[in-house]
Each structure stands twice: as structure tokens, then as C-alpha cells.
Design an enzyme around this catalytic site. Structure first.
Site, PDB file in Angstrom:
ATOM      1  CG  HIS A 221     -17.253  -2.832 -48.530  1.00 20.86           C
ATOM      2  ND1 HIS A 221     -16.887  -4.148 -48.659  1.00 20.86           N
ATOM      3  CD2 HIS A 221     -18.019  -2.549 -49.601  1.00 20.86           C
ATOM      4  CE1 HIS A 221     -17.407  -4.636 -49.780  1.00 20.86           C
ATOM      5  NE2 HIS A 221     -18.096  -3.681 -50.363  1.00 20.86           N
TER       6      HIS A 221
ATOM      7  CG  ASP B 117     -23.747   2.528 -52.640  1.00 20.19           C
ATOM      8  OD1 ASP B 117     -23.050   1.520 -52.869  1.00 20.19           O
ATOM      9  OD2 ASP B 117     -24.961   2.609 -52.922  1.00 20.19           O
TER      10      ASP B 117
HETATM   11  C1  SDX Z   1     -22.607  -1.965 -51.015  1.00 17.42           C
HETATM   12  O1  SDX Z   1     -20.786  -6.439 -50.059  1.00 17.42           O
HETATM   13  C2  SDX Z   1     -20.582  -5.652 -51.016  1.00 17.42           C
HETATM   14  O2  SDX Z   1     -19.588  -5.733 -51.767  1.00 17.42           O
HETATM   15  C3  SDX Z   1     -21.584  -4.571 -51.178  1.00 17.42           C
HETATM   16  C4  SDX Z   1     -21.300  -3.612 -52.306  1.00 17.42           C
HETATM   17  C5  SDX Z   1     -21.420  -4.284 -53.645  1.00 17.42           C
HETATM   18  O3  SDX Z   1     -20.794  -3.807 -54.604  1.00 17.42           O
HETATM   19  O4  SDX Z   1     -22.238  -5.223 -53.756  1.00 17.42           O
HETATM   20  O5  SDX Z   1     -20.001  -3.094 -52.175  1.00 17.42           O
HETATM   21  C6  SDX Z   1     -22.303  -2.476 -52.346  1.00 17.42           C
HETATM   22  O6  SDX Z   1     -23.476  -2.498 -50.363  1.00 17.42           O
HETATM   23  C7  SDX Z   1     -21.824  -0.822 -50.483  1.00 17.42           C
HETATM   24  C8  SDX Z   1     -22.275  -0.481 -49.033  1.00 17.42           C
HETATM   25  C9  SDX Z   1     -23.414   0.543 -49.156  1.00 17.42           C
HETATM   26  N1  SDX Z   1     -24.032   0.715 -47.793  1.00 17.42           N
HETATM   27  C10 SDX Z   1     -23.738   1.771 -47.047  1.00 17.42           C
HETATM   28  O7  SDX Z   1     -22.964   2.670 -47.367  1.00 17.42           O
HETATM   29  C11 SDX Z   1     -24.504   1.812 -45.729  1.00 17.42           C
HETATM   30  C12 SDX Z   1     -23.582   2.231 -44.583  1.00 17.42           C
HETATM   31  N2  SDX Z   1     -22.597   1.186 -44.349  1.00 17.42           N
HETATM   32  C13 SDX Z   1     -22.840   0.281 -43.277  1.00 17.42           C
HETATM   33  O8  SDX Z   1     -24.171  -0.063 -43.068  1.00 17.42           O
HETATM   34  C14 SDX Z   1     -21.840  -0.865 -43.210  1.00 17.42           C
HETATM   35  O9  SDX Z   1     -20.580  -0.337 -43.383  1.00 17.42           O
HETATM   36  C15 SDX Z   1     -21.995  -2.026 -44.162  1.00 17.42           C
HETATM   37  C16 SDX Z   1     -23.349  -2.630 -44.113  1.00 17.42           C
HETATM   38  C17 SDX Z   1     -21.694  -1.619 -45.558  1.00 17.42           C
HETATM   39  C18 SDX Z   1     -20.978  -3.074 -43.745  1.00 17.42           C
HETATM   40  O10 SDX Z   1     -21.380  -3.490 -42.501  1.00 17.42           O
HETATM   41  P1  SDX Z   1     -20.563  -4.543 -41.634  1.00 17.42           P
HETATM   42  O11 SDX Z   1     -19.486  -5.188 -42.389  1.00 17.42           O
HETATM   43  O12 SDX Z   1     -21.559  -5.421 -40.991  1.00 17.42           O
HETATM   44  O13 SDX Z   1     -19.842  -3.617 -40.624  1.00 17.42           O
HETATM   45  P2  SDX Z   1     -20.279  -3.498 -39.149  1.00 17.42           P
HETATM   46  O14 SDX Z   1     -21.696  -3.037 -39.095  1.00 17.42           O
HETATM   47  O15 SDX Z   1     -19.896  -4.767 -38.469  1.00 17.42           O
HETATM   48  O16 SDX Z   1     -19.351  -2.313 -38.687  1.00 17.42           O
HETATM   49  C19 SDX Z   1     -18.197  -2.538 -37.947  1.00 17.42           C
HETATM   50  C20 SDX Z   1     -18.107  -1.279 -37.053  1.00 17.42           C
HETATM   51  C21 SDX Z   1     -19.372  -1.079 -36.220  1.00 17.42           C
HETATM   52  O17 SDX Z   1     -18.977  -0.377 -35.054  1.00 17.42           O
HETATM   53  P3  SDX Z   1     -18.865  -1.215 -33.658  1.00 17.42           P
HETATM   54  O18 SDX Z   1     -20.236  -1.848 -33.413  1.00 17.42           O
HETATM   55  O19 SDX Z   1     -17.782  -2.253 -33.893  1.00 17.42           O
HETATM   56  O20 SDX Z   1     -18.486  -0.151 -32.634  1.00 17.42           O
HETATM   57  O21 SDX Z   1     -18.018  -0.120 -37.903  1.00 17.42           O
HETATM   58  C22 SDX Z   1     -19.165   0.691 -37.680  1.00 17.42           C
HETATM   59  C23 SDX Z   1     -20.223  -0.165 -37.037  1.00 17.42           C
HETATM   60  O22 SDX Z   1     -21.122   0.618 -36.278  1.00 17.42           O
HETATM   61  N3  SDX Z   1     -19.630   1.146 -39.006  1.00 17.42           N
HETATM   62  C24 SDX Z   1     -20.095   2.361 -39.239  1.00 17.42           C
HETATM   63  C25 SDX Z   1     -20.411   2.377 -40.609  1.00 17.42           C
HETATM   64  N4  SDX Z   1     -20.144   1.182 -41.152  1.00 17.42           N
HETATM   65  C26 SDX Z   1     -19.660   0.420 -40.149  1.00 17.42           C
HETATM   66  N5  SDX Z   1     -20.290   3.413 -38.437  1.00 17.42           N
HETATM   67  C27 SDX Z   1     -20.797   4.523 -39.007  1.00 17.42           C
HETATM   68  N6  SDX Z   1     -21.121   4.609 -40.335  1.00 17.42           N
HETATM   69  C28 SDX Z   1     -20.938   3.568 -41.149  1.00 17.42           C
HETATM   70  N7  SDX Z   1     -21.265   3.666 -42.444  1.00 17.42           N
END
Ligand code: SDX
Length: 373
Positions: free
Chosen positions: A255, A306
């Protein structure tokens, strides 16, 4: 290259408005709507009461609650020819595509003198009907028309299945959990559209299109796909290792704000563990959570809303392709509240880009242009 502005990709950490609607504390893992903790609201409130709170800024008294309940119950039915259009949509259309399209078409039927709030209430009342009707049409079932003697969430379940299932209060509470979350992607998109003084139907069409993306609202559907692929607790570790080795994001985790447990995920997990019956997918989900935390705690990646929401919706026999529309039928309250709040001190959104393209090129007629590549 020295930039004269620093680029904040994804506007990470950038505040674009001052708001009194909700507070999302990513360090403590707390969510507050208009000063009230989400835990207190799911314990004591219902959809109509919390919608009033988010729209108006205070909990309603009896008359105010009756007003909003009656307004929502009277506006549920769809115009006949919209139903006709839906009956002629391709049956394989995704529910989010149908929802986005019908919300847009409803704009043609709205009275342009309506206030934003009137249109917000109208759409909040009609979105459950659009979803339920699509479920019935897609499955070649007769429509079950809305009843105005049922509460918002009960009426939705009734229009889907012709009855109100046991524990339907948990469904109502799950809508409270999904109602509002500050400036998430779909709320931001809605607010950008609102800042141009566009109409509510355009604002909500923008928001639905944004929510449809798998990184935002579409994750809970993909969580169940993942759990279906894993099949048993014993296969969780190998499945996750394979995902991680291919740098795949694990749906339902991570998140932008919550760098600890998403409080909504904790509440959903508690409900599912207290069900006094075996709930499909829950055991595997708990194992997935355990294994993901082992691998990612240093990156502060925890379950988000989710991860468990789809398991609850599956318990209510809602098909997974409809999960994100359930999110939308709740979040419309937050989307419209932010649109109305932002427009009180409106300033159209217009960020910038840093140009890194070529400059001072001489024009060439098409015949002089060498074949590229
Ligand atoms: C919602 O914003 C909100 O409040 C949204 C929400 C709402 O109520 O409106 O809460 C609803 O959207 C919940 C999220 C649902 N989506 C998912 O579950 C999809 C999987 N999650 C990711 O795509 C991600 O965590 C996000 C999009 C939710 C957040 O992305 P960020 O903040 O841009 O995080 P990031 O991509 O910068 O991640 C930081 C690090 C990265 O690694 P590095 O590049 O630093 O090595 O964490 C890793 C990412 O690769 N990472 C994950 C991950 N989420 C982040 N690695 C594996 N699996 C994941 N799910």
C-alpha cells in the site's frame, strides 16, 4: 541533468488538498472518517448513517437519518430504456465496463439543475441496481426490482439473489470499510475531473475507470484467482517463490500509505475468523499472509483491504468479476464527498512535466525524411 523542479512520480508524498473527510495514518495503521475511528463505525453504524457522516461532516440525528435513507431508497430504479440497453450488451462485458458505461449514460437523464449532492445521492442509489441487474441479465435471470422498504445493502443482496442472506450485516459493514480512503488514485481522478467543474456523472465515470485497474480496485478479484491457482496450504510457499522470482506483485499486498497492517484488512480477517463455520479460501489466505510477511516484512508489505474482501464477497456468493463493482458502490460516497469539498475552494489541477525531448530541430518535408530504421 539538473532539474529545476523535482519530479514526484505518482505524486508520492505530495499533498494536493486539505480535507476533513478522512485521515489515513499509514504508520499507526489507523483510518478515521470525520473524526470517528473506522472500528467504531463498523461496530455501531450502517451504510446510510456513515454515508451521511462522510457527505455532511457529522453523524445524523433521527430525522436526518430518515431523510438520507428515504432519499436513497426512492431513487433506486433505472429508466426503462437503460434496462433495454443493458439487455443488449455483450454478455461477456466485465461488470466494471457495464458500470462505467451506464453511469455515463445516466448523465443524459439527469436534470441539469440538480445540485452535486442530489446527483451524488441519485448515483449512490442507482449503482447497486446497475450491478444487480447486470448480474441477472448476464446469467439469463429475470430482474428483481428494488424494494424501497429495505436498507441500502439488504436491497442490493435482495436484487441479486431474491433473498437477504444470513450475516448480511457483515456485507453492510464491508461497504463502510470501502467508503473512503483519502486521495487514492480513483478519488484523485474524481477530484481532478471535479476541479474542471464537470458534472457528477463525468466525475464518477472517471473514478470507475481508474478503479478498474488491477493495481487499485481490481486486486481482490485477482486475489481469488491466485488462491484458486494455489489450491492447498502446502503449495503456498512454492507458488510465492515462483511469483517473487519473476518479480510479480502479489495481489492484495502492499500500500502506498499503509506501511503496517491496513486496518480494514485486520477487521475483515477478524470477521472471517469468527464466522463459526469454514469459509472457503480463508485458511490458504492466512498461510499466504504468513509467508508473504516472512519474505517482505523489511519492505513493510502487509495485506491490504483487497486481500480479504474477496473472500467475504465469495462467502456471500457474489461472483469474483463483480468484486470491484462492490468497491465502487461504497467508494462513490468518498468520491463525491471529495469532489464537493475540493470545489468549495476550487483550483483546477494543472501539474507540469520536465521536458527532456530534443530542441531547435529544422523542419523537413515528408519527402526529405529518411526512412526510420
Ligand atoms: C487499493 O491508495 C489507496 O488507499 C488504495 C486503496 C483504497 O482504499 O483506495 O487502499 C485500495 O488500491 C488497495 C491496493 C490493491 N492493489 C494491490 O493489492 C496490488 C498489489 N499491490 C501493489 O501493486 C502495490 O503495493 C500498490 C500499488 C498497492 C502500492 O504501490 P506503491 O506504493 O507504488 O509501492 P511500490 O510499487 O513503490 O513498492 C515499493 C516496493 C517495491 O519494491 P522495490 O522496487 O523497492 O524493490 O515494494 C514492492 C515493490 O516491488 N511491492 C511489492 C508489492 N507491493 C509493493 N512486491 C510484491 N508484491 C506487492 N504486492
Amino acid at each position: 541533468m539538473k532539474l529545476d523542479y523535482d519530479v514526484k512520480y505518482g505524486l508520492e508524498g505530495v499533498a494536493v488538498a486539505i480535507s476533513s473527510i478522512s485521515c489515513v495514518d499509514g504508520v499507526k495503521g489507523e483510518l478515521v472518517y470525520r473524526g470517528f475511528k473506522i472500528e467504531d463505525l463498523v461496530e455501531n453504524s450502517n451504510f446510510e448513517e456513515t454515508a451521511y457522516l462522510i457527505w455532511f461532516g457529522n453523524l445524523p440525528n433521527e430525522n436526518e437519518l430518515d431523510f438520507i435513507t428515504s432519499m436513497l431508497s426512492k431513487k433506486r430504479e433505472l429508466p426503462e430504456n437503460i434496462i433495454y440497453m443493458m439487455e443488449n450488451f455483450p454478455k461477456n462485458a466485465h461488470p466494471m465496463e457495464v458500470l462505467r458505461s451506464i453511469v455515463s449514460i445516466l448523465g443524459m437523464y439527469s436534470n441539469n439543475d440538480n445540485s452535486t449532492l442530489e446527483d451524488a445521492i441519485n448515483l449512490t442509489a442507482k449503482i447497486p441496481t446497475i450491478i444487480a441487474y447486470w448480474y441477472r441479465i448476464k446469467n439469463n435471470l429475470d430482474l428483481i426490482h428494488p424494494r424501497d422498504d429495505l436498507k441500502h445493502s439488504e436491497n442490493f443482496l435482495y436484487m441479486l439473489f431474491g433473498e437477504i442472506p444470513e450475516k448480511s450485516e457483515l456485507f453492510d459493514k464491508s461497504l463502510i470499510l470501502h467508503m473512503e480512503q483519502g486521495m487514492n488514485a480513483s478519488t484523485f481522478a474524481a477530484t481532478v475531473t471535479a476541479s474542471t467543474l464537470s458534472d457528477v456523472y463525468s466525475i464518477i465515470t472517471t473514478a470507475i475507470g481508474t478503479l478498474k485497474g488491477p493495481l487499485h480496485g481490481g486486486a481482490n478479484e485477482r486475489v481469488l484467482n491466485m488462491l484458486d491457482e494455489i489450491k492447498t496450504k502446502e503449495k503456498v510457499e512454492n507458488y510465492l517463490n515462483s511469483l517473487i522470482s519473476r518479480n510479480k506483485k502479489i495481489m492484495g499486498f502492499g500500500h502506498r500509505i499503509y506501511k503496517t497492517y491496513d486496518p480494514r484488512a485486520l477487521i475483515l480477517k477478524k470477521w472471517l475468523s469468527n464466522m463459526n463455520e469454514k469459509v472457503k479460501y480463508f485458511d490458504i489466505a492466512v498461510k499466504v499472509e504468513e509467508e508473504v510477511l516472512k519474505r517482505f516484512e523489511s519492505k513493510k508489505i502487509y495485506p491490504n483491504v483487497d486481500f480479504y474482501s474477496g473472500i467475504l464477497y465469495n462467502y456471500f456468493k457474489i461472483p469474483k468479476e463483480f468484486f470491484t463493482t462492490i468497491f465502487a458502490m461504497a467508494r462513490i460516497v468518498g468520491w463525491t464527498a471529495h469532489a464537493m469539498e475540493y470545489c468549495k475552494n476550487n483550483r483546477i489541477f494543472r501539474p507540469r512535466t520536465i521536458y527532456n525531448g530534443p530542441k531547435n530541430l529544422d523542419y523537413k518535408k515528408v519527402k526529405e525524411v529518411e526512412r526510420n530504421g
